[in-house]
Scaffold this motif. Sequence first.
Motif, mmCIF file in Angstrom:
data_model
loop_
_atom_site.group_PDB
_atom_site.id
_atom_site.type_symbol
_atom_site.label_atom_id
_atom_site.label_comp_id
_atom_site.label_asym_id
_atom_site.label_seq_id
_atom_site.Cartn_x
_atom_site.Cartn_y
_atom_site.Cartn_z
ATOM 1 N N LYS A 93 0.665 -1.137 -0.210
ATOM 2 C CA LYS A 93 -0.030 0.064 -0.039
ATOM 3 C C LYS A 93 0.804 1.300 -0.007
ATOM 4 O O LYS A 93 0.470 2.197 -0.657
ATOM 5 C CB LYS A 93 -0.756 0.028 1.187
ATOM 6 N N ARG B 108 0.989 3.930 -3.045
ATOM 7 C CA ARG B 108 0.409 5.314 -2.652
ATOM 8 C C ARG B 108 1.593 6.396 -3.349
ATOM 9 O O ARG B 108 1.314 7.457 -4.195
ATOM 10 C CB ARG B 108 0.090 5.655 -1.274
ATOM 11 N N THR C 156 -7.664 -0.960 -7.447
ATOM 12 C CA THR C 156 -6.476 -0.320 -8.333
ATOM 13 C C THR C 156 -7.503 1.069 -8.984
ATOM 14 O O THR C 156 -7.133 2.025 -9.050
ATOM 15 C CB THR C 156 -5.991 -0.920 -9.828
ATOM 16 N N ASP D 168 -7.941 3.369 -6.138
ATOM 17 C CA ASP D 168 -6.989 4.277 -5.951
ATOM 18 C C ASP D 168 -6.673 5.446 -6.869
ATOM 19 O O ASP D 168 -6.165 6.345 -6.384
ATOM 20 C CB ASP D 168 -5.679 3.211 -5.812
ATOM 21 N N GLU E 181 -9.086 8.098 -6.425
ATOM 22 C CA GLU E 181 -8.791 8.849 -5.263
ATOM 23 C C GLU E 181 -7.575 9.833 -5.612
ATOM 24 O O GLU E 181 -7.726 11.243 -5.169
ATOM 25 C CB GLU E 181 -8.387 7.939 -4.197
ATOM 26 N N THR E 182 -6.554 9.279 -6.451
ATOM 27 C CA THR E 182 -5.443 10.196 -6.764
ATOM 28 C C THR E 182 -5.485 11.267 -7.961
ATOM 29 O O THR E 182 -5.428 12.386 -7.654
ATOM 30 C CB THR E 182 -4.154 9.364 -6.996
#
Length: 278
Positions: free
Chosen positions: A140, A144, A169, A172, A175-176
Motif C-alpha cells: 500500500k 500510494r 486499483t 486508488d 482517489e489520486t
Amino acid sequence: MSGTLYLVATPIGNLGDLSPRAVETLGAVDFIAAEDTRVTLKLLNHFGVKKPLVSYHEHNAAAAGQAVLSRLLAGESCALVTDAGTPAISDPGELLVRLCAGNGVEVLAVPGCCAAVNALAVSGLPTGRFTFEGFLSVNKKSRREHLESLRDETRTMIFHEAPHKLLATLADLCETFGPDRQIALCRELTKLHEETRRCTLGEAVSYYEDAAPRGEYVLVLAGAEPRADAALTLEEGTSQVLALVESGQRLKDAAKEVAEHTGLSRNALYAAALEARK
C-alpha cells in the motif's frame, strides 16, 4: 565469436499475430529461453518448430542468465520469449539484455505484439507522449507513493492489471486523479472477447462494482492538463528550449514541449531559441 540473443515477441492472444520472421528465427536458433517452457512448447508445436528449451523467469534470472550467457559466449544463438508479448518490457528479460550488452553479445529484436502499445493505439487518448507504469505494487505504501509521483503527470499513462485487483486499483486511481479523469480499459486484447471501455474513472468504478472484471487488463489513463506558469518569462522559456535541444531534441519539438508546460507561445519560443542559437 559469440552468438546472438534474439528478443522474439510472441502473440498476446491470437496465434495469427506471430510473424513469419519470428517463426523463422525460432527455427534457426540453437536454443530458446522461455518464461514458461510449457506455454512456449504449445506455441512451437503449433508452428512445427522443434528446439531445445531452457527456463528463464524472474525467480531464476540470476543463475539462468549466466547459463544463457555462457552458451552465447561459446557461439550459440538464443531466442528469448515470454508467455505473451515483447521480452524485456516489464519483464526480467531486461536483466539478460543488460548482461549480454555488458559482455559484448549482440542483441537483436524480432518485433511483434506489445499489449501496452496496442492498448494505447485503441484508447482514443493522446499518443504523442506516454509513460508505461506496468503493474502497481501490492504494498500500500509503495503503491500510494507511485501514484502520488504521477499526480501532475501530463503524459498519457499505461498500467497493467489483473482482474482480481482491478476494482481496488480503479478506486486508488480515482482517489489520486479524481473521478472525472478519462480512462480506457482494454481487456483480452486480440482475443475472442476483446473489449475497450472508454469512460471516466468514476464511471469505471461504478461499472465494475456491479460487473465482475474478467481477463487481463491494460489501463490507459489520460494525463493531467498542463499548468501554465504565468511567472515564466520568454527568456526563461527559451532557456528551457535550448536545454532540451542540447539533450538531443529537435528545436521544433523542444519548443512545442515547453509551450505545453508553460503556456508560452510555441512560435515565440521557436523564434527566440533560433535567434539565440545564431
